[in-house]
Design an enzyme around this catalytic site. Structure first.
Site, mmCIF file in Angstrom:
data_model
loop_
_atom_site.group_PDB
_atom_site.id
_atom_site.type_symbol
_atom_site.label_atom_id
_atom_site.label_comp_id
_atom_site.label_asym_id
_atom_site.label_seq_id
_atom_site.Cartn_x
_atom_site.Cartn_y
_atom_site.Cartn_z
ATOM 1 N N LYS B 45 0.817 -1.119 0.125
ATOM 2 C CA LYS B 45 -0.047 0.076 -0.040
ATOM 3 C C LYS B 45 0.800 1.309 -0.026
ATOM 4 O O LYS B 45 1.993 1.303 0.821
ATOM 5 C CB LYS B 45 -0.868 0.021 1.244
ATOM 6 N N CYS B 139 -3.693 7.455 -8.326
ATOM 7 C CA CYS B 139 -4.985 7.701 -7.480
ATOM 8 C C CYS B 139 -5.726 8.972 -7.809
ATOM 9 O O CYS B 139 -5.092 10.123 -7.955
ATOM 10 C CB CYS B 139 -4.606 7.751 -6.136
ATOM 11 N N LYS B 177 3.252 3.860 -12.153
ATOM 12 C CA LYS B 177 1.655 3.629 -12.264
ATOM 13 C C LYS B 177 0.834 4.720 -12.723
ATOM 14 O O LYS B 177 0.976 6.046 -12.388
ATOM 15 C CB LYS B 177 1.286 3.021 -11.251
#
Lengths: 443, 434
Positions: B45, B139, B177
């Site tokens: 995480k 995110c 990412k």
């Protein structure tokens, strides 16, 4: 085992009250919200769906199931009830396995149809539990119509006529309305006084005056009704019962299955309802199965259902036959009763095996019996009726009889299966035809 | 059973199934359970800067959409990066990696866009013994409002800059990412490559509101009557992710850049499809959150069987195998003619093909009074909608017409040779066929 389990003869209390309550609970419990959603999700929303075609009342089944799936069971109920005002009862008693669910494409695909009947019950129960009557009565027309018989056909007819603004007087010979919904049909298909609650709910439309204890040919006459009303609908069912035509048919212990079923439906306490230890039911239809299964559920030790032809000729569906055998009923086919033995009360029934064309084979057997239920069909009763076709009232179109201003539908009328749902369709369609006739829009 | 050992940018894993950086990988306890269940790797995480950790909402973090029987098709989340102290995470990572040396452990990172912040965090994670870092530029909720996450991923220049810093200050392999919340996914991928990144991973979640409460009029998930957009993931996003992976895999500027495929991977088949489109491995989150870690056992057995059935020597032989077949529309063969065929043996007579074709397509299916459904070849354009709506798999198929046959719809002979739009007579900008 209770004290009375093995007692010979016809006695009450063969089972303890808890056992009886379990036996007579809902055959198919109501679906809860989650179960209904899972079941509804299986519907493919078919084009021109075969289930609709198979439904005598043409309910838009894919639409109502989609309405359940999207969280609006009240809208689903309106879809159902707009075609079939007794959709609640039909959800319980329809032989769906030979109607909508047999036609369901998932039956073809997987042998497991969408649970249409139970979904219909989920929708209609939801609305009826809310006390909502989703239809309103049109402005009064001043027209008066007599509906004779407050069974499925009469109720459907009366409701539709009232909806169109006509004033309906609804006659029934019994003390309570509902017809076979109230007095026929196995108890485990209509629990918690549903038949009576459904009639109360139906009557909320207004404009229907109920007159009980009025039988056609006794308290009221067809000629009088034709005189007093603008139209008459006959939904009188089949009041008579066929006889076996055997010596000893009047022996103690011999009964009509319909009377046994009616007594059971009206019984306040099943523990006080007497039942034989060795019960024989003669017949192969739904009444025979309902009587046989309920005899077992009341605690009869041995129940045999004897039918003169083969299993495939029985009017009771395969599902009903399997239900009977699962409850411990022994089904004997190709056997015709030839004698009732006993000394005062019945002791044995003697049968002879027959081939499929009912030719006797010479081979005979006897079944011990302290109670025999006859379920070999019902007949139309009454004088001064319209013309008959065979043993029922002849009708053309939407229930028009040979007498002007007189319509008929349900079991008393020729044509169609003797099913609740068929009676509802005929009552509804006759009402539309009466309405069209009275308002000058007849085709 | 095939050996699924995967070498992704020099990192060896016993299988290509990694858990993505997400709620399932936030703690030692979860990650140990994941490794016990058989996962080949874990992206921890996302870690933030040292100091007071971020806080999460104390109401619902997830929203969902469902298919039949409440099958979870899409999940939306508004959870931020780890809300546990950096030191705690680092210690746990170190212990886990020590006990599971054959499994991959990747540190996901998200700190503000300045070189010192990245240098600092890189030095701290190197001590855990992790196999690499993944830069969270994806995110789309919460952290993006603070200039991180997708706020970085949406600006290719930032992507390249941070990738460059990371390669400069660390010897660890760097995976970038990517956020799908961008017009052209190839731009940040190219920036990552040019910044020196070893690989990209995609997709992160998609901006989404899963539903609205029609009584309170709050978006879901609702926090005291209000909702913020979240990040959408799960099976519903797989087609979007597959396309983005393929775009990077086939673009000449980014071709060959290693890809870790993410987005709705739920079964071994999903994983194999990502890999065929160029992903060297896959990362999974929603499927694990829906069914638990044990699903990896099906992924392992299924992919092994497939690799064996295909006769591949290793998973490498699967990677990129479909990439040459991903082309632009203008390169599709317009001389290929197919017609729908309905298998009467399989048909259950639901009529959905008829309704779809009659109401919304080309009126190319006939329905007889006894519900026999047949294709009208003179109307069928082979659109495939009947195949898509048919509830019985394999009942309706698209059958190519043989060269030389006459297409009853157009009256033209089906030609064997390939011909596309670039040379089509109706194309005003066509090139002359040579």
């Amino acid at each position: 085992m209770s004290d009375n389990a093995l007692t010979p003869g016809i006695v009450a209390g063969r089972l303890d009250p808890q056992h009886l309550a379990e036996n007579f609970t809902d055959l198919h419990p109501a679906l809860d919200d989650h179960e209904a959603l899972v079941a509804a999700d299986r519907c493919y929303f078919c084009h021109d769906a075969p289930c609709i075609t198979a439904c005598p009342t043409d309910i838009d089944i894919p639409l109502f199931i989609r309405q359940i799936a999207t969280g609006t069971p009240e809208a689903a109920a309106r879809t159902i009830l707009s075609q079939n005002i007794l959709g609640g009862m039909c959800a319980r008693v329809c032989p769906t396995e030979t109607l909508c669910e047999e036609a369901c494409v998932r039956e073809a695909a997987e042998g497991k149809p969408v649970l249409i009947g139970r979904l219909q019950r989920y929708a209609t129960d939801t609305l009826i539990a809310q006390g909502v009557h989703p239809f309103t009565r049109a402005a009064p027309t001043g027209r008066r119509i007599a509906v004779v018989g407050a069974g499925p056909a009469g109720l459907a007819c009366a409701h539709r006529l009232a909806m169109h603004g006509h004033d309906v007087t609804l006659y029934d010979g019994r003390a309570k309305p509902g017809g076979l919904n109230e007095f026929g049909i196995a108890a485990y298909k209509s629990t918690d006084s549903f038949a009576a609650r459904e009639v109360d709910w139906l009557m909320q439309i207004g404009g229907i005056t109920l007159e009980t204890g009025k039988r056609l040919g006794r308290e009221v006459s067809l000629a009088g009704l034709r005189e007093d009303f603008d139209a008459v609908f006959l939904g009188i069912g089949l009041g008579g019962v066929n006889a076996l035509g055997l010596n000893g048919e009047d022996r103690e212990g011999m009964r009509d299955a319909v009377d046994f079923i009616a007594d059971l439906r009206q019984a306040g306490d099943l523990a006080r309802l007497p039942i034989g230890r060795d019960v024989v039911v003669i017949g192969g239809g739904m009444t025979a199965v309902d009587a046989a299964v309920q005899a077992r559920l009341l605690g009869a030790l041995n129940v045999s259902l004897v039918y003169r032809r083969g299993r495939d000729r029985m009017n009771a569906s395969r599902y009903e036959q399997d239900l009977a055998t699962s409850k411990g009923v022994r089904i004997i086919t190709n056997a015709t009763p030839i004698a009732v033995h006993g000394n005062g009360a019945v002791r044995e029934v003697e049968f002879e095996y027959t081939d499929d064309d009912l030719n006797p084979t010479g081979q005979r057997f006897r079944l011990a019996a302290d109670q025999v239920f006859k379920a070999i069909g019902q007949t139309l009763e009454g004088a001064e009726l319209p013309d008959l076709e065979g043993r029922k009232i002849a009708v053309t179109g939407a229930g028009r009889t040979s007498l002007p201003g007189v319509w008929a539908g349900g079991d008393c009328a020729a044509g169609g299966d003797d099913l609740t749902v068929t009676a509802v369709a005929q009552g509804r369609d006759a009402a539309e035809d009466i309405h069209a006739s009275l308002t000058g829009r007849a085709s | 059973m095939a050996d699924l050992t995967t070498n992704f940018i020099g990192i060896t894993s016993p299988n290509p199934f990694w858990l993505a950086s997400a709620p399932p990988t936030d703690k030692e306890y979860n990650v140990r359970r994941a490794f016990e269940a058989g996962w080949g790797g874990v992206v921890w995480k996302t870690l933030g800067e040292a100091g007071p950790p971020v806080v999460n909402v104390n109401g619902p973090r997830y929203g969902a959409i469902y298919g039949a029987d409440r099958r979870l098709l899409g999940l939306n989340n508004i959870e931020l990066i780890t809300d546990r102290p950096l030191e705690v995470n680092l210690e746990e990572m170190k212990r886990v990696k020590r006990d599971w040396p054959d499994r991959t452990l990747i540190a996901s990172l998200m700190v503000p866009v300045n070189e010192d912040a990245w240098r600092e965090i890189l030095h701290r994670v190197e001590d855990t013994g992790c196999d690499g870092v993944e830069l969270n530029f994806g995110c789309p909720h919460g952290m993006s409002e603070r200039g991180m996450g997708s706020a970085v991923g949406q600006v290719p220049e930032y992507v390249g800059q941070v990738a460059h810093w990371c390669k400069k200050h660390s010897s660890l392999p760097v995976i970038v990412k990517l956020t799908p919340n961008i017009t052209d996914i190839r731009k940040p991928a190219l920036a990552a490559k040019e910044g020196g990144a070893d690989a990209v991973s995609l997709i992160n979640t998609i901006n989404s509101i899963t539903s609205v409460d029609l009584d309170s009029f709050s978006p879901e998930p609702s926090i005291d009557g209000k909702g913020a957009h979240g990040g959408y993931c799960g099976p519903a996003v797989k087609p979007i992710a597959l396309n983005m992976v393929a775009e990077i895999a086939r673009d000449p500027a980014t071709r060959g850049l290693p890809i870790s495929g993410i987005g709705g991977v739920t079964t071994w088949r999903d994983a194999a499809e990502f890999m065929a489109l160029g992903a060297g491995n896959v990362q999974v989150c929603t499927a694990a959150m829906t069914y638990g870690f044990r699903i990896v056992q099906e992924m392992i057995s299924g992919l092994s069987q497939y690799i064996d059935d295909k006769g591949f020597a290793s998973v490498d032989q699967l990677v990129g195998r479909a990439v040459p077949n991903v082309v632009n529309w203008q390169d599709l063969n317009l001389n290929y003619v197919a017609k729908a065929r309905i298998s009467q043996d399989d048909c259950i007579k639901c009529g959905r093909c008829y309704a779809a074709c009659e109401d919304t397509s080309h009126q190319a299916i006939a329905m007889s009074p006894d519900r026999v459904f047949t294709v009208k070849d003179d109307e069928c354009v082979a659109c495939n909608l009947c195949v898509n709506v048919c509830p019985v798999e394999g009942c309706i198929t698209m059958e190519p017409m043989a060269a030389g046959a006459v297409d009853p719809r157009t009256g033209e002979v089906v030609r064997r040779e390939y011909a596309n739009w670039t040379t089509h007579p109706n194309n005003p900008g066509r090139c002359a066929a040579e």
